[in-house]
Design a protein around this motif. Structure first.
Motif, PDB file in Angstrom:
ATOM      1  N   HIS A  60      -0.614   7.944  -2.617  1.00  0.00           N
ATOM      2  CA  HIS A  60      -0.538   7.568  -4.023  1.00  0.00           C
ATOM      3  C   HIS A  60      -1.312   6.270  -4.260  1.00  0.00           C
ATOM      4  N   ALA A  61      -1.099   5.301  -3.357  1.00  0.00           N
ATOM      5  CA  ALA A  61      -1.780   4.015  -3.493  1.00  0.00           C
ATOM      6  C   ALA A  61      -3.282   4.174  -3.336  1.00  0.00           C
ATOM      7  N   VAL A  62      -3.711   5.048  -2.415  1.00  0.00           N
ATOM      8  CA  VAL A  62      -5.139   5.270  -2.221  1.00  0.00           C
ATOM      9  C   VAL A  62      -5.739   5.849  -3.499  1.00  0.00           C
ATOM     10  N   LYS A  63      -5.006   6.738  -4.156  1.00  0.00           N
ATOM     11  CA  LYS A  63      -5.494   7.310  -5.413  1.00  0.00           C
ATOM     12  C   LYS A  63      -5.660   6.233  -6.478  1.00  0.00           C
ATOM     13  N   LYS A  64      -4.834   5.193  -6.385  1.00  0.00           N
ATOM     14  CA  LYS A  64      -4.952   4.081  -7.329  1.00  0.00           C
ATOM     15  C   LYS A  64      -6.000   3.076  -6.861  1.00  0.00           C
ATOM     16  N   ASN A  65      -6.787   3.464  -5.849  1.00  0.00           N
ATOM     17  CA  ASN A  65      -7.856   2.629  -5.316  1.00  0.00           C
ATOM     18  C   ASN A  65      -7.371   1.385  -4.574  1.00  0.00           C
ATOM     19  N   ILE A  66      -6.224   1.537  -3.930  1.00  0.00           N
ATOM     20  CA  ILE A  66      -5.772   0.466  -3.040  1.00  0.00           C
ATOM     21  C   ILE A  66      -6.020   0.960  -1.620  1.00  0.00           C
TER      22      ILE A  66
ATOM     23  N   GLU B 272      -2.271  -3.795 -11.948  1.00  0.00           N
ATOM     24  CA  GLU B 272      -2.995  -3.958 -13.201  1.00  0.00           C
ATOM     25  C   GLU B 272      -2.043  -4.169 -14.363  1.00  0.00           C
ATOM     26  N   GLY B 273      -1.064  -5.036 -14.128  1.00  0.00           N
ATOM     27  CA  GLY B 273      -0.148  -5.410 -15.193  1.00  0.00           C
ATOM     28  C   GLY B 273       1.003  -4.452 -15.415  1.00  0.00           C
ATOM     29  N   GLN B 274       0.959  -3.282 -14.777  1.00  0.00           N
ATOM     30  CA  GLN B 274       2.013  -2.296 -14.994  1.00  0.00           C
ATOM     31  C   GLN B 274       2.913  -2.245 -13.761  1.00  0.00           C
ATOM     32  N   GLU B 275       4.206  -2.044 -13.991  1.00  0.00           N
ATOM     33  CA  GLU B 275       5.085  -1.837 -12.862  1.00  0.00           C
ATOM     34  C   GLU B 275       4.751  -0.488 -12.233  1.00  0.00           C
ATOM     35  N   ILE B 276       4.752  -0.444 -10.900  1.00  0.00           N
ATOM     36  CA  ILE B 276       4.393   0.819 -10.246  1.00  0.00           C
ATOM     37  C   ILE B 276       5.312   1.063  -9.060  1.00  0.00           C
ATOM     38  N   LYS B 277       5.665   2.331  -8.881  1.00  0.00           N
ATOM     39  CA  LYS B 277       6.430   2.715  -7.690  1.00  0.00           C
ATOM     40  C   LYS B 277       5.602   3.725  -6.927  1.00  0.00           C
ATOM     41  N   PHE B 278       5.164   3.356  -5.717  1.00  0.00           N
ATOM     42  CA  PHE B 278       4.345   4.283  -4.942  1.00  0.00           C
ATOM     43  C   PHE B 278       5.218   5.345  -4.313  1.00  0.00           C
TER      44      PHE B 278
ATOM     45  N   ASN C 178       0.805  -1.222   0.000  1.00  0.00           N
ATOM     46  CA  ASN C 178       0.000   0.000   0.000  1.00  0.00           C
ATOM     47  C   ASN C 178       0.836   1.270   0.000  1.00  0.00           C
ATOM     48  N   GLY C 179       2.127   1.130  -0.274  1.00  0.00           N
ATOM     49  CA  GLY C 179       2.966   2.311  -0.478  1.00  0.00           C
ATOM     50  C   GLY C 179       3.473   2.970   0.782  1.00  0.00           C
ATOM     51  N   TYR C 180       3.135   2.428   1.954  1.00  0.00           N
ATOM     52  CA  TYR C 180       3.599   3.056   3.186  1.00  0.00           C
ATOM     53  C   TYR C 180       5.108   2.845   3.355  1.00  0.00           C
ATOM     54  N   LEU C 181       5.590   1.673   2.979  1.00  0.00           N
ATOM     55  CA  LEU C 181       7.019   1.388   3.042  1.00  0.00           C
ATOM     56  C   LEU C 181       7.537   1.159   1.629  1.00  0.00           C
ATOM     57  N   LYS C 182       8.796   1.503   1.413  1.00  0.00           N
ATOM     58  CA  LYS C 182       9.399   1.241   0.113  1.00  0.00           C
ATOM     59  C   LYS C 182      10.233  -0.027   0.201  1.00  0.00           C
ATOM     60  N   PRO C 183      10.028  -0.989  -0.704  1.00  0.00           N
ATOM     61  CA  PRO C 183      10.853  -2.203  -0.660  1.00  0.00           C
ATOM     62  C   PRO C 183      12.307  -1.868  -0.984  1.00  0.00           C
ATOM     63  N   ASN C 184      13.247  -2.618  -0.387  1.00  0.00           N
ATOM     64  CA  ASN C 184      14.656  -2.423  -0.711  1.00  0.00           C
ATOM     65  C   ASN C 184      14.967  -2.965  -2.091  1.00  0.00           C
ATOM     66  N   SER C 185      14.300  -4.059  -2.467  1.00  0.00           N
ATOM     67  CA  SER C 185      14.410  -4.528  -3.841  1.00  0.00           C
ATOM     68  C   SER C 185      13.148  -5.290  -4.199  1.00  0.00           C
ATOM     69  N   GLY C 186      13.004  -5.599  -5.486  1.00  0.00           N
ATOM     70  CA  GLY C 186      11.772  -6.230  -5.950  1.00  0.00           C
ATOM     71  C   GLY C 186      10.852  -5.180  -6.546  1.00  0.00           C
ATOM     72  N   THR C 187       9.827  -5.665  -7.261  1.00  0.00           N
ATOM     73  CA  THR C 187       8.938  -4.717  -7.924  1.00  0.00           C
ATOM     74  C   THR C 187       7.491  -5.026  -7.603  1.00  0.00           C
ATOM     75  N   ILE C 188       6.672  -3.976  -7.689  1.00  0.00           N
ATOM     76  CA  ILE C 188       5.244  -4.132  -7.475  1.00  0.00           C
ATOM     77  C   ILE C 188       4.548  -3.869  -8.808  1.00  0.00           C
TER      78      ILE C 188
END
Lengths: 365, 507
Positions: free
Chosen positions: B81-87, B70-76, B57-67
């Motif tokens: 930002h995540a709430v705006k994306k309806n998460i 809807e099929g697209q890579e996203i960086k919160f 939900n974008g509160y923490l940033k991963p040290n590595s790996g991707t999220i």
């Protein structure tokens, strides 16, 4: 091990002192900009402030003497904040302490200087302490916020003093309806000066050393620090009743020292209390010099250290006296120095949140 | 398990890693949230479930790996930002404003809706709440429902729920899951919850991912797994218990130190956290009480130390103590999940000061603290527990979490007491220090102290305790010597599944 510890303590001390110095320098710089802004020379202004406070031996001693009451008030607040008693009522406690001192020495008729002084200071300590401990009791038993209750009780104290000055203890000579003065303290209750320095300063310094000793060496001081830092820990290990008693003692002692500051003011400088009708009891002759509030800034500038309170108080008093010098000699408004102390207060209080925010930012990334 | 319907995936974390200092909270874990499904992250406390949720939900940033979303890579950039994306995320402690009424809370999000529309909105999701009630007065289940309502009306596509059942009573739990399942299907909502309650998973969820110490240990459709398999994944292999090293000497009535009779204790969020618990403690014996967080064992330990008043029942000190004619002296080491320094330490004081907190009365001379003696104690403890600090004058908060914990453990273990209450004494410590702590507990026990060990770790209780009792929903199972327990029986009791699996096997 021992040596490393000493070094560690000194490292922290130096860091704190450095931070406080930076805060002071920033506020001085802002002051310089202001002077420049009204088209005057900042150098001239600071030279005047400096010479009128530290420039001559007599000026220097006068500045020290004047800072005595402020040191006592700040010590009361150091105790309070160490024990997390948020004493915002220093003004009222100081006023009450001064008034109690006047009444006690006036009524005692002891004809003996040391005894009279002792009675005056003890009475001031006890009454102001009792007044502040009302807030302590309210907090412990009813959960009433201590900032609110101390502030409100401060106003009540001012009205009590206003009444005492106007009615039972009015000086017979004081007939002016607008500004009334209380009776003067007897001569025995006037704090003597030694070599041009008033005795309240060494007395205040002795109190600083004493409190430093209490806080660092005694069981009481230790438990007070634990209580102030983490209330739940104190309750868990000292017991709830003991923690509550400790908190009430803290409020009593805090009010007591602030009250002694008021008595010191009376006994060394004003000799009575003046109550102006214009601004109600709040403007009781400008008796407190807002020390009850300035003290809060000093305590934080001094990092809650009773010894560091001494230089911090001298700095603030120097600004006040220097402000008068500015007005008299250069006709620069003395509000400049108030601004400087205001900026210092701002930075002192902003320091912790700013550092906190930096730390959380670092952690989140 | 092969994923065939790739299009079902709404949000997906691939190979996510999150480190906090030296600790790896999440270690290369991939989890996907699917449309129309309730997915679940299962694991013990500290397994990394909440951390994973907070990366999704974008509160923490991963040290590595991707999220992927809807099929697209996203960086919160942020949780917003995540709430705006309806998460949308619903945490254990809700984000409603307690002092506001229901209506005011909803109006903050939907300023344009009239009272009637808000009322309809609430009714649509099955709770009949008066719009003018203050949120503070609502039960947890209703607050949770309000938050869900709020999220759904904001067109949530992904709904993340952190431990949604921990605050709910049993009946409410059932209702919540039935409604979630319905909503998931109706609105093709993708739902992911975290929990440590096995029963939640088996009863209601579609797809389970088990985390243990930050690693993914099992991923399956719930229909293809069993309670037993999940318990093994969470708690370790189903082997028999090792024999207690010390030969269990008979429990002597005169050695009884504490007796707890019919004890009931109020909880913070629930009326009764401890329900009618009875047991005794003896000198030179370790009593292990195990349970998953939130089943009342913390409240029990608090009540025994005098931090909470029991609603009913009593705690009496017994023979051996009163014979010596002195008051019972209890030491307490406790770590709750979120804040290990809440009770017991003072973060802004020095390490040395922190050792003084419980020792100051012992180590003082009249009104003065014997700083030399305290320093002596502290340096011994620092050496024995390998506490890493520059000197005793370091402020406690400058130490790392594990070292802070060691300060409290070493201090309380070093006191001269009759009873020691140890709550998760080894939580978050590395293996080496953990064994050090266990060795110390055993040594203290041999010294004649009676020890209460409250734990969430089956291995810990099995290794250390002499007798074991399991707590579930405030009630304590029979307290039996550990030879009479199996790891599995303990596990089943912990999740309240003893009835369905009948796993109470005596050896």
């Amino acid at each position: 091990m021992k040596i490393i510890q000493k070094r560690e303590v000194w490292r922290r001390r130096t860091r704190d002192a450095l931070l406080s110095t930076v805060v002071v320098l920033i506020s001085v710089l802002v002051g310089a900009l202001l002077v420049y802004g009204i088209g005057r020379s900042p150098f001239e202004a600071y030279a005047t402030i400096f010479t009128s406070t530290f420039g001559s031996p007599s000026g220097f001693l006068y500045t020290l003497s004047q800072s005595g009451p402020l040191i006592l008030v700040s010590l009361g607040l150091v105790l309070a904040f160490k024990g997390s008693f948020w004493n915002g009522g220093g003004e009222g406690q100081m006023l009450l302490g001064g008034m109690t001192g006047v009444m006690a020495t006036y009524l005692a008729h002891l004809n003996n200087a040391p005894a009279t002084l002792f009675v005056g200071f003890a009475a001031a300590f006890f009454i102001s302490g009792a007044w502040a401990s009302i807030s302590g009791l309210l907090k412990v038993f009813f959960g009433v916020d201590d900032i609110v209750s101390t502030l409100l009780l401060s106003a009540s104290a001012a009205f009590v003093v206003f009444y005492l000055v106007r009615v039972p203890f009015r000086a017979p000579t004081s007939q002016n309806a607008a500004v009334l003065g209380s009776v003067n303290v007897p001569n025995d209750a006037i704090f003597p000066s030694f070599f041009g320095i008033n005795g309240v300063f060494p007395f205040a310094v002795a109190c600083s050393v004493f409190l430093y000793f209490v806080l660092t060496r005694t069981k009481f001081g230790f438990k007070l620090r634990v209580l102030g830092n983490n209330r739940s820990t104190a309750i868990a290990y000292f017991g709830k009743a003991k923690a509550n008693r400790l908190f009430i003692s803290v409020s009593f002692l805090s009010g007591g020292f602030v009250g002694m500051g008021g008595m010191a003011m009376v006994s060394a400088f004003t000799f009575n209390i003046i109550a102006g009708a214009s601004g109600g009891a709040y403007s009781a002759g400008g008796f407190t010099n807002s020390y009850g509030f300035i003290g809060i800034a000093i305590v934080f500038l001094a990092g809650l250290d009773p010894l560091a309170v001494i230089p911090a108080s001298v700095f603030f008093v120097a600004l006040v006296i220097g402000g008068l010098g500015l007005l008299v000699q250069l006709t620069i408004p003395s509000s400049l120095t108030i601004t400087i102390s205001g900026v210092a207060i701002l930075f002192v209080s902003a320091r912790l949140p700013i550092m906190q925010r930096l730390r959380t930012l670092v952690r989140r990334r | 398990m092969l994923v065939l319907q790739v299009s079902n995936i709404v949000e997906e974390g691939r190979d996510l890693v999150k480190r906090f200092g030296d600790l790896t909270a999440v270690d290369h874990v991939s989890v996907s949230v699917r449309r129309g499904e309730i997915g679940v992250l299962l694991g013990e406390n500290g397994a990394g479930k909440s951390t994973y949720l907070k990366m999704l939900n974008g509160y923490l940033k991963p040290n590595s790996g991707t999220i992927y979303y809807e099929g697209q890579e996203i960086k919160f950039g942020s949780a917003r930002h995540a709430v705006k994306k309806n998460i949308h995320t619903i945490y254990q402690n809700f984000s409603l404003i307690d002092l506001f009424t229901v209506k005011e809370n909803l109006s903050l999000i939907f300023p344009d809706k009239s009272a009637g529309e808000l009322k309809d909105m609430i009714n649509k999701y099955g709770k009949n709440v008066d719009l003018d009630t203050r949120v503070a007065l609502l039960p947890a289940g209703v607050k949770q429902r309000l938050e869900i309502t709020r999220a759904l009306e904001s067109d949530a596509k992904v709904l993340l729920l952190d431990e949604p059942t921990s605050v709910l009573a049993y009946e409410e739990r059932d209702k919540l899951f039935r409604d979630l399942a319905k909503l998931g299907k109706e609105r093709s909502l993708a739902i992911l919850i975290t929990t440590h309650k096995l029963q939640d998973v088996v009863d209601y969820c579609d797809r389970v991912t088990v985390l243990k110490a930050g690693r993914l240990v099992l991923e399956k459709l719930v229909s293809e797994t069993s309670l037993k398999e999940l318990a093994v994944a969470m708690f370790g292999a189903a082997e028999e218990l090792e024999e207690s090293a010390a030969v269990g000497k008979g429990l002597n009535e005169t050695d009884k130190t504490l007796e707890v009779k019919g004890l009931s204790v109020r909880g913070d969020n629930i009326p009764l956290a401890v329900r009618n618990v009875t047991f005794s403690m003896y000198r030179g014996e370790i009593l292990g009480i195990i349970g998953i967080a939130g089943n009342g064992q913390l409240e029990l330990a608090d009540a025994m130390y005098g931090l909470r008043k029991p609603v009913m029942g009593e705690i009496t000190t017994d023979a051996s103590i009163s014979k010596m004619g002195r008051k019972l002296r209890i030491a307490r080491v406790a770590f709750t999940s979120d804040d290990p320094i809440m009770v017991g330490l003072a973060p802004d004081l020095s390490v040395k000061d922190n050792f003084g907190i419980s020792l100051v009365d012992q180590l003082s001379d009249g009104p003065f603290v014997k700083w030399d003696a305290l320093e002596q104690f502290a340096s011994t403890a620092i050496e024995r527990f390998e506490i890493k600090c520059n000197s005793q004058e370091d402020l406690l908060r400058e130490l790392s979490g594990g070292n802070i914990q060691k300060v409290l453990v070493s201090r309380e273990f070093g006191r001269d007491v009759d009873v020691l209450i140890a709550v998760h004494p080894a939580r978050g410590l590395d293996l080496h220090t953990t064994y050090l702590v266990y060795k110390q507990i055993l040594e203290i026990k041999r010294g004649g102290v009676s020890v209460l060990l409250v734990s969430e770790d089956v291995d810990e209780v099995i290794y250390v305790a002499d007798r074991i009792g399991v707590m579930y929903e405030g009630q304590l199972s029979e307290v039996k010597p550990k030879q009479e327990w199996t790891r599995q029986a303990i596990g089943s009791f912990m999740v309240g599944a003893q009835a369905s699996e009948g796993a109470q096997i005596a050896t």
